[in-house]
Design a protein around this motif. Structure first.
Motif, PDB file in Angstrom:
ATOM      1  N   HIS A  51     112.103 -70.494 -44.808  1.00  0.00           N
ATOM      2  CA  HIS A  51     110.928 -71.344 -44.615  1.00  0.00           C
ATOM      3  C   HIS A  51     110.340 -71.849 -45.936  1.00  0.00           C
ATOM      4  N   ASP A 100     106.859 -76.079 -43.152  1.00  0.00           N
ATOM      5  CA  ASP A 100     107.959 -75.334 -43.765  1.00  0.00           C
ATOM      6  C   ASP A 100     108.875 -76.231 -44.597  1.00  0.00           C
ATOM      7  N   THR A 112     104.694 -71.492 -42.633  1.00  0.00           N
ATOM      8  CA  THR A 112     104.416 -70.505 -41.588  1.00  0.00           C
ATOM      9  C   THR A 112     104.411 -69.090 -42.152  1.00  0.00           C
ATOM     10  N   ASN A 114     114.377 -74.075 -42.157  1.00  0.00           N
ATOM     11  CA  ASN A 114     113.493 -74.753 -41.220  1.00  0.00           C
ATOM     12  C   ASN A 114     112.606 -75.741 -41.957  1.00  0.00           C
ATOM     13  N   CYS A 115     112.481 -76.934 -41.402  1.00  0.00           N
ATOM     14  CA  CYS A 115     111.631 -77.954 -42.015  1.00  0.00           C
ATOM     15  C   CYS A 115     111.324 -79.022 -40.969  1.00  0.00           C
ATOM     16  N   GLY A 165     112.344 -74.975 -45.771  1.00  0.00           N
ATOM     17  CA  GLY A 165     113.281 -73.874 -45.878  1.00  0.00           C
ATOM     18  C   GLY A 165     114.708 -74.228 -46.213  1.00  0.00           C
ATOM     19  N   HIS A 184     115.025 -72.834 -33.746  1.00  0.00           N
ATOM     20  CA  HIS A 184     115.298 -71.533 -34.365  1.00  0.00           C
ATOM     21  C   HIS A 184     116.227 -70.682 -33.506  1.00  0.00           C
TER      22      HIS A 184
END
Length: 249
Positions: free
Chosen positions: A61, A27, A55, A13-14, A29, A214
């Protein structure tokens, strides 16, 4: 404010948020080189990143945090989360708590809020461009949305929120029972219905942008996540592209 979701999901995740010539990340990730490549693809120079806000410390992350060392970028995370983050040089570490307001120079006001996940001190963030008051809420990896979270996120122009799974798919999956219980718990991940319920309380029909993120690759379908949120908002009298816009990432 320009929003670029560079990666989303259990593989990493970014999120990049840009105002003027300044960018912050929420993030990091995915691998450092992938972050650099995707930033350049959306017209962002890594040298212009002012800060990275994490987060929580799970690898999807934090995997790309060596980016901070390369470009001398300050990294912010909940104080307890630093127990599981070892990839950041000491002088770049910033430990944050609830109730603080963090101003990246020139453009951003970042306010953390507590979420519910199986980490030490997981956080969501609201990010506001102080020149325009344009507000973005980022809510990833939480097993529930409580009233304090709703209060923190209200009156945003953009909502980036997880819509992780469909419970029936989790229950029918090949996951071990312990994993199923974790995902479905109050410190797991949001179901489509939970996300839709939260958004039905937040959306005011003023043209807000929703990003559903997500999503589980095993226990969800993009069309199902989209339909669940659209249905909940329709019941409130809101129609996509008239009162809000929605994108599934």
């Amino acid at each position: 404010m320009k929003v670029d979701i560079l990666a989303s999901g259990s593989s990493g995740n970014c999120i990049a948020l840009t105002a003027g010539d300044s960018t912050i990340l929420v993030d990091a990730g995915i691998a450092k080189t992938k972050i650099e490549k995707r930033l350049l693809e959306v017209g962002i120079t890594p040298n212009n990143i002012e800060a990275i806000f994490i987060t929580h410390a799970h690898k999807d992350h934090t995997k790309g945090l060596p980016l901070a060392n390369k470009y001398n970028i300050p990294v912010y995370a909940g104080e307890e989360e630093w127990k599981d983050i070892q990839s950041v040089e000491t002088h770049l570490i910033n430990k944050i708590g609830i109730g603080g307001i963090f101003g990246a120079p020139e453009h951003f006001i970042v306010v953390p809020f507590e979420v519910h996940h199986d980490a030490y001190r997981p956080l969501g963030y609201t990010i506001t461009d102080h020149k325009t008051n344009f507000k973005v809420s980022v809510c990833l990896d939480t097993g529930k949305v409580d009233d304090d979270m709703l209060h923190a996120m209200k009156n945003s122009e953009v909502y980036i929120i997880e819509s992780n799974h469909e419970p029936r798919m989790v229950e029918a999956s090949s996951y071990p029972n312990s994993v199923k219980a974790r995902v479905l718990s109050d410190i797991g991940h949001l179901s489509n219905a939970q996300t839709a319920a939260a958004l039905s309380k937040l959306i005011q029909g003023k043209g807000e942008q929703i990003y559903l993120t997500h999503l589980s690759s095993n226990n969800n379908l993009p069309a199902l996540a989209e339909m669940t949120t659209k249905r909940a908002l329709y019941q409130k009298g809101f129609i996509e592209k008239k009162h809000y816009t929605l994108e599934v990432i």
